[in-house]
Design an enzyme around this catalytic site. Sequence first.
Site, mmCIF file in Angstrom:
data_model
loop_
_atom_site.group_PDB
_atom_site.id
_atom_site.type_symbol
_atom_site.label_atom_id
_atom_site.label_comp_id
_atom_site.label_asym_id
_atom_site.label_seq_id
_atom_site.Cartn_x
_atom_site.Cartn_y
_atom_site.Cartn_z
ATOM 1 N N GLU A 35 0.805 -1.133 -0.090
ATOM 2 C CA GLU A 35 0.010 0.088 -0.146
ATOM 3 C C GLU A 35 1.028 1.191 0.129
ATOM 4 O O GLU A 35 0.583 2.332 -0.473
ATOM 5 C CB GLU A 35 -0.854 0.067 1.408
ATOM 6 N N LYS A 54 -13.685 1.863 -3.808
ATOM 7 C CA LYS A 54 -14.650 2.071 -2.804
ATOM 8 C C LYS A 54 -15.864 2.714 -3.525
ATOM 9 O O LYS A 54 -17.111 2.250 -3.220
ATOM 10 C CB LYS A 54 -14.074 2.948 -1.742
ATOM 11 N N HIS A 60 6.019 -26.636 2.893
ATOM 12 C CA HIS A 60 5.129 -27.872 2.446
ATOM 13 C C HIS A 60 4.029 -27.212 1.691
ATOM 14 O O HIS A 60 2.903 -27.894 1.363
ATOM 15 C CB HIS A 60 4.367 -28.543 3.812
#
Length: 559
Positions: free
Chosen positions: A367, A522, A398
């Site tokens: 960000e 947004k 893994h």
Amino acid sequence: MTQSSMIHHSPAWQRLAVHADEMRDVHLKSLFTENSGRHARFTRRGVGLTLDLSKHRWRDETLSMLLELAREADLERAIARLQNGERVNLSEDRPALHTALRLPPEASLVVEGEDVVPDVHETLARMQAMVEKCHAGQWRGATGRPITDVVNLGVGGSDLGPLMVTHALADYRPRDVHQVDIHFASTMDGSQLADYLTRFNPATTLFVLSSKSFTTIDTLSNASTARDWLMTRLADGGQDTEMSELVMRQHFIGVSAKPERMSEWGIDPRHQLRFWEWVGGRYSLWGAIGLPIALAVGMDNFRELLAGAHDMDRHFRETPLEDNLPVLLALAGIWNVNFLDVRAHSILPYDGRLEYFASYLEQLEMESNGKSVTNDGEITPYSTCPVLWGQLGPNAQHAFYQLLHQGTQAVECDFIAPVRRYDRVEDPATRAHLKAQHRLTLANCIAQSRVLMLGDEALPSDVPRPSHKRYRGNQPSTTLLLDRLTPRTLGALIALYEHKVFVQATLWDINPFDQWGVELGKQIASETEQILASRRGAEALDDSSRGLLDVVWQAQDGT
Ligand code: F6P
């Protein structure tokens, strides 16, 4: 900077570009045989941390040129400007003063005519009073019962920092106090909150509404669901006025830079904690946003966290560039991204307590530095922040290490581990077992970075290997050892990465303190929600969005 003065036209950048052509085909393993003492030459210590940068594909002269690049970007002056409170956040025309949140009380920092330190410490004192009240069992809910569960409602910087640190310092929970469990709910779909609401007792649950802007829909949606839950169960759905007032006063704390919005929402002014516009969300865990941390580990440990970060701030400001941990970490990244085309970066802590560290850094780095225009508004003709992700190293072994070892992508890795652990476990047998597990973990950490460096040659053998068993190695990595994971070293570790981000932003000439790239999403989401709810206006959308909305509406209609 204007186009012609951009950093990639600077003499050091040009020299680095030529040098990179020579280095591109040099394998890491051969750098280790060129001369001895490579670990010592590329390792620095400070503030409880050991930073080994020897497994990068660079030589002494590479580092000298990178340091020259930093000087050309006037980095030392930029560091001073940051910490002096100058308006380094250019697009929002304000300082970025997270370092002020960890100044000691006797310090003074006059920013635009006002000393900010007294306000910082007044907020810490108010946090302390709240924490002590909870730990004394004196913070009581509307029915008079002591609070036992605190749920932080926040997202992004108002969630990830407190979540990460609370988890990392779980060993530091004070034992001799009234126990309060800390929980986090961030997702706008209410998943975490819905679970808590089925399990917690409303009479003993306190919500901390953490939102710098106090407009974030994710947090406000969770908050309104929580408020209704409390009102229904404790105040007859709001019919009982006296209980409604008590619920609002005793079950909510607000943390924000916008006191008027907190008041409008109904947070009692006595239970509002403030911070300032000059603290960026992803840099905010050091103040009131850190309340969940302080509730979990106590105020003394919270202050130790601040002290560790302050140690790193001083190191950053006072240490020559060639020994400066954040600077060197940043330069390794610049070398990889801009000169060796290594554009993926994995964060791999070998300590389960750092489970959320990679998520925290994803926001901090991406960000902050996920930008493509310079401070002058020019398109950056060079790459900036790499794609950064991570997971606990032992578990990632893994899962995605296959790609690190045999995939086609070049990836820079950060291995992070504490040197000592489990000294405080009381039972000797359990302590011995856990110390053995820690040894095993350290061995894996060191072994994995070695295999990533050497490839097959970590295990020389005369027997030819089929190609699917070959490891080419040559993946660059940093190893970062903490003496121990304590509040103080954790504070230093986080500040190390904050400053690394700043150094890179300075060299890339971008603003690490704004985040305009999140705004359009947004706005469009809000418009889409109106269309979804009203079923009107979809014709203005693209074909895919219209089709997806149709699927939802048909499901709602049961067709
Ligand atoms: O939308 C991004 C963002 O603004 C982040 O920068 C911030 O940390 C997060 O949302 C939460 O913002 P707030 O604390 O204002 O609710």
